[in-house]
Design an enzyme around this catalytic site. Structure first.
Site, mmCIF file in Angstrom:
data_model
loop_
_atom_site.group_PDB
_atom_site.id
_atom_site.type_symbol
_atom_site.label_atom_id
_atom_site.label_comp_id
_atom_site.label_asym_id
_atom_site.label_seq_id
_atom_site.Cartn_x
_atom_site.Cartn_y
_atom_site.Cartn_z
ATOM 1 N N ASN A 11 0.827 -1.210 0.000
ATOM 2 C CA ASN A 11 0.000 0.000 0.000
ATOM 3 C C ASN A 11 0.853 1.247 0.000
ATOM 4 O O ASN A 11 2.072 1.201 0.220
ATOM 5 C CB ASN A 11 -0.888 0.054 1.259
ATOM 6 C CG ASN A 11 -1.947 -1.020 1.289
ATOM 7 O OD1 ASN A 11 -2.328 -1.576 0.265
ATOM 8 N ND2 ASN A 11 -2.437 -1.316 2.487
ATOM 9 N N ASP A 13 0.524 4.738 2.350
ATOM 10 C CA ASP A 13 -0.175 5.255 3.530
ATOM 11 C C ASP A 13 -0.328 6.774 3.428
ATOM 12 O O ASP A 13 0.619 7.477 3.062
ATOM 13 C CB ASP A 13 0.603 4.939 4.809
ATOM 14 C CG ASP A 13 0.658 3.452 5.112
ATOM 15 O OD1 ASP A 13 -0.108 2.683 4.501
ATOM 16 O OD2 ASP A 13 1.478 3.066 5.975
ATOM 17 N N LYS A 40 0.651 -4.148 5.134
ATOM 18 C CA LYS A 40 1.221 -5.051 6.125
ATOM 19 C C LYS A 40 2.276 -5.965 5.510
ATOM 20 O O LYS A 40 3.282 -6.278 6.144
ATOM 21 C CB LYS A 40 0.121 -5.862 6.804
ATOM 22 C CG LYS A 40 -0.869 -5.012 7.592
ATOM 23 C CD LYS A 40 -1.822 -5.835 8.429
ATOM 24 C CE LYS A 40 -1.169 -6.380 9.670
ATOM 25 N NZ LYS A 40 -0.724 -5.323 10.603
ATOM 26 N N ALA A 42 4.257 -5.366 2.727
ATOM 27 C CA ALA A 42 5.456 -4.586 2.447
ATOM 28 C C ALA A 42 6.143 -4.136 3.725
ATOM 29 O O ALA A 42 7.380 -4.121 3.809
ATOM 30 C CB ALA A 42 5.091 -3.372 1.583
ATOM 31 N N GLU A 136 -4.560 -9.058 4.460
ATOM 32 C CA GLU A 136 -4.958 -7.931 3.613
ATOM 33 C C GLU A 136 -4.993 -8.299 2.133
ATOM 34 O O GLU A 136 -5.069 -7.418 1.273
ATOM 35 C CB GLU A 136 -4.009 -6.742 3.839
ATOM 36 C CG GLU A 136 -4.215 -6.066 5.189
ATOM 37 C CD GLU A 136 -3.373 -4.815 5.358
ATOM 38 O OE1 GLU A 136 -3.735 -3.978 6.199
ATOM 39 O OE2 GLU A 136 -2.353 -4.661 4.660
ATOM 40 N N THR A 202 0.640 -10.067 20.764
ATOM 41 C CA THR A 202 1.285 -8.775 21.016
ATOM 42 C C THR A 202 0.308 -7.870 21.754
ATOM 43 O O THR A 202 -0.842 -7.720 21.354
ATOM 44 C CB THR A 202 1.742 -8.132 19.700
ATOM 45 O OG1 THR A 202 0.622 -7.997 18.807
ATOM 46 C CG2 THR A 202 2.786 -8.998 19.013
ATOM 47 N N GLY A 233 3.315 -3.858 14.942
ATOM 48 C CA GLY A 233 3.029 -5.278 14.774
ATOM 49 C C GLY A 233 3.750 -5.861 13.571
ATOM 50 O O GLY A 233 4.247 -6.999 13.618
ATOM 51 N N ASP A 234 3.833 -5.095 12.482
ATOM 52 C CA ASP A 234 4.552 -5.560 11.300
ATOM 53 C C ASP A 234 6.044 -5.687 11.591
ATOM 54 O O ASP A 234 6.705 -6.618 11.122
ATOM 55 C CB ASP A 234 4.328 -4.598 10.139
ATOM 56 C CG ASP A 234 2.870 -4.526 9.721
ATOM 57 O OD1 ASP A 234 2.169 -5.546 9.851
ATOM 58 O OD2 ASP A 234 2.426 -3.450 9.273
ATOM 59 N N SER A 264 10.450 0.702 17.057
ATOM 60 C CA SER A 264 9.758 1.246 15.888
ATOM 61 C C SER A 264 8.734 2.311 16.265
ATOM 62 O O SER A 264 8.371 3.142 15.433
ATOM 63 C CB SER A 264 9.061 0.124 15.111
ATOM 64 O OG SER A 264 7.880 -0.306 15.754
#
Length: 286
Positions: A11, A13, A40, A42, A136, A202, A233-234, A264
């Site tokens: 995607n 963003d 998610k 990528a 996704e 998580t 999370g990614d 992150s």
């Protein structure tokens, strides 16, 4: 280090910061919009690549400017994009609304829903050491990829976001399930059977819960100043894959991934905030 195959969404963003979320029918002012690569799939590919992973991305982009930017971005991190295809649809878009470090995300899939029937998943997966998947992209693609991985004895990591009513038989084929706490509550009970070795929940500021057949283990969160949780999370998933392919045992792999995910969140932007390997090693030494 083994090859990490990421099969998932690509995607762009579009994000803005708000003082408060709008009510129905209300218009509110946000800060300047930031356009950056996401999705998610990528995101997980970039997270793994920044940590030294040998990463192959499998996904779909539109034949548009956003698609060209997304492809160039993956190339910039030395992600193998041989199996990224373009179609005459818009590249997937995610609209991200941030509020005091938290976020709400709306995804318009676009090209992510246009997977071809002739994609050689078996050929791609057969050479992998681990396969990362998210929800996704069409479930038919995910299910086929998992079946191929199982046939070849290759471990899988599945991030069940956005959560859906997954068949229990499918979930039990996954080696490592990585829901967040909200998603975990929506999954069926007793999925720690079949091929599933661990459920990694998580939990943000509460750390990570490792659920295995003989009990649960809590990995505490790191104390960091959170600026943006988008992509945490990614980052966890990508870092976990790197740790597993470099031979770390489960608990150490989760601690490594937890460290990466925490770091992150200290920068704005999903992929921008993802740490490099030297960043993790420096913090682990501390």
């Amino acid at each position: 280090m083994g090859k990490i195959v990421v099969i998932g969404s690509i995607n762009m963003d579009i994000a803005t910061e708000l003082a408060g979320m709008p009510e129905l029918g209300e218009t509110v002012k946000g800060q300047d919009a930031v356009i950056s690569p996401g999705g998610k799939g990528a995101n997980q590919a970039v997270a793994a690549a920044k940590l030294g992973g040998d990463v192959v991305m499998v996904g779909m982009i539109g034949n548009d400017a956003f698609g060209a930017d997304a492809l160039a971005n993956l190339n910039s991190f030395c992600v193998d994009v041989t199996h990224v295809r373009g179609v005459d649809l818009t590249t997937g878009l995610a609209m991200i609304l941030r509020e005091h470090g938290d976020n709400r995300i709306i995804v318009a899939p676009g090209a992510n829903n246009a997977w071809p029937d002739d994609l050689a998943l078996e050929e791609i997966i057969a050479g992998a050491s681990i396969v990362l998947l998210q929800n996704e992209i069409p479930f038919s693609v995910i299910e086929k990829a998992v079946d191929v991985a199982v046939q070849h004895g290759i471990p899988t990591v599945f991030d069940p976001a956005p959560v859906d009513r997954f068949p229990v038989a499918f979930l039990r084929k996954i080696t490592y399930l990585t829901p967040n706490e909200t998603e975990f509550k929506q999954l069926p009970d007793d999925i720690l059977q079949g091929n599933t070795e661990a459920l990694l929940v998580t939990r943000g500021k509460d750390g990570v819960r490792i659920c295995v057949a003989d009990g649960d283990i809590e990995i505490p969160a790191l104390d960091v100043k959170v600026k943006d949780s988008t992509g945490a999370g990614d980052t966890f998933n990508g870092a976990f894959a790197v740790a597993i392919t470099t031979g770390k045992v489960l608990h150490d792999a989760v601690r490594f991934a937890n460290q990466a995910a925490a770091q992150s969140t200290t920068k704005i932007g999903a992929q921008v905030g993802m740490p490099f390997l030297e960043d993790i090693e420096a913090n682990l030494e501390k």
